[in-house]
Structure formats: structure tokens, C-alpha cells
Design a protein around this motif. Structure first.
Motif: not given
Length: 181
Positions: A77-92
Motif C-alpha cells: 500500500g502507500p508508504c507510511r514513512d514520513e521521509d519517503a517521497e510522496p506517492g511511494d509504495g510500501e511492501l508491508y
């Protein structure tokens, strides 16, 4: 034959068992054994039900089936990290039944997760992995993921189990109806 498909509510118990057994297998020696031993499928299934009820639209929950049995699960889903680029995804999460490790289940789930993250327009797919989990790190590195320099001082029952963040740049999705040359 291996089949990757959308997770359904009927898969929750199987997914909970895969996640709990996956933790107990993958993190043995990396986390306190008492913590791993205390994990239960029932508690995890309850959490899966809550996540499943609230997050169907925001997350892609996939299962891998072999011979009619669920043998793996992934969630992106969407990346939860504050420092990630907007729109990045994350493999949870990506877990495979321990008896199915190194049989292609994880690769099939990862391939479909990357495909879906690309289709959603994510520029990168990020994930967190325990620093000491060399098996998982080799798996992700073989798929093109690289550490991006972020570290998390994660702790379990007072024991440090630091995590590293990995990232995979994703291609831009093609407009509907076009194909790569």
C-alpha cells in the motif's frame, strides 16, 4: 501449480497462521524466543480481520495458493514513512509458509506486488527488513531492492532488532491500452 490472487475474508485464518509461523521461523535467533512462542494464530487472525475490514481499498492483500491451500501472503500500500517521497509504495508484509520457502511462492507474491505498485503509479516500492535477517535481505536484493540508508532502532521485549529500509525504483505505468516495445 501456484496461483496468486486477492485475499478474501475466508483466507484470514490461513494468512494468520502463515504470518505467525513465518515470524517464528524467520526470526528465530533474531528476536526473543519467548516473544515468538507467545504469538498465537487466534490473536493474529483478529488483527487481520480488523485490518481487512478497514484497509481493502488502501492495501493490496494477496495470497498464493498451491493445491488449494494458501501458502503465502503479501500486503502492499502507500508508504507510511514520513521521509519517503510522496506517492511511494510500501511492501508491508510478505510471508511464506515455512515448508514453502525457496519454492517460488515468495517470488510470485513479490512479482505481483511490484506489478500492482507500478500500476498504482508508485515511483518506488519500499520495505523494512530486520538487519540480521540475511535470508530475506538476499531475497529482496536478488529482486533489485537496495538499502536506501534509512534504519529503524526496532525493539522486541527490550532486545534491539534493528531494521533497514530497502527500495526498488518502479517504472512509470503505461497509459491504458499501450504496450512496451
Amino acid at each position: 501449480m501456484l496461483r496468486v490472487r486477492e485475499m478474501t475474508e475466508a483466507d484470514i485464518e490461513a494468512v494468520a497462521a502463515i504470518r505467525v509461523r513465518g515470524w517464528q521461523f524467520a526470526y528465530a535467533g533474531l528476536m526473543p524466543q519467548a516473544y515468538l512462542d507467545a504469538m498465537t494464530v487466534e490473536e493474529d487472525a483478529e488483527r487481520r480481520r480488523e485490518h481487512f475490514a478497514r484497509g481493502r481499498l488502501a492495501a493490496d492483500n494477496l495470497v498464493a495458493e498451491r493445491g488449494g491451500s494458501v501458502v503465502g501472503w503479501s500486503c502492499t500500500g502507500p508508504c507510511r514513512d514520513e521521509d519517503a517521497e510522496p506517492g511511494d509504495g510500501e511492501l508491508y508484509a510478505l510471508y511464506v509458509r515455512p515448508d514453502q520457502v525457496a519454492t517460488g511462492v515468495g517470488r510470485a507474491l513479490l512479482t505481483e506486488s511490484v506489478r500492482r505498485a507500478t500500476a498504482r503509479g508508485h515511483a518506488h516500492l519500499r520495505l523494512w527488513v530486520l538487519q540480521g535477517n540475511t535470508r530475506a535481505r538476499r531475497f529482496y536484493e536478488s529482486a533489485g531492492f537496495t538499502p536506501d540508508g534509512a534504519e529503524e532502532p526496532y525493539e522486541v521485549d527490550g532486545v534491539p532488532v534493528p531494521e533497514l529500509r530497502y527500495a526498488l525504483p518502479l517504472p512509470l505505468p503505461l497509459p491504458q491500452g499501450t504496450h512496451r516495445q
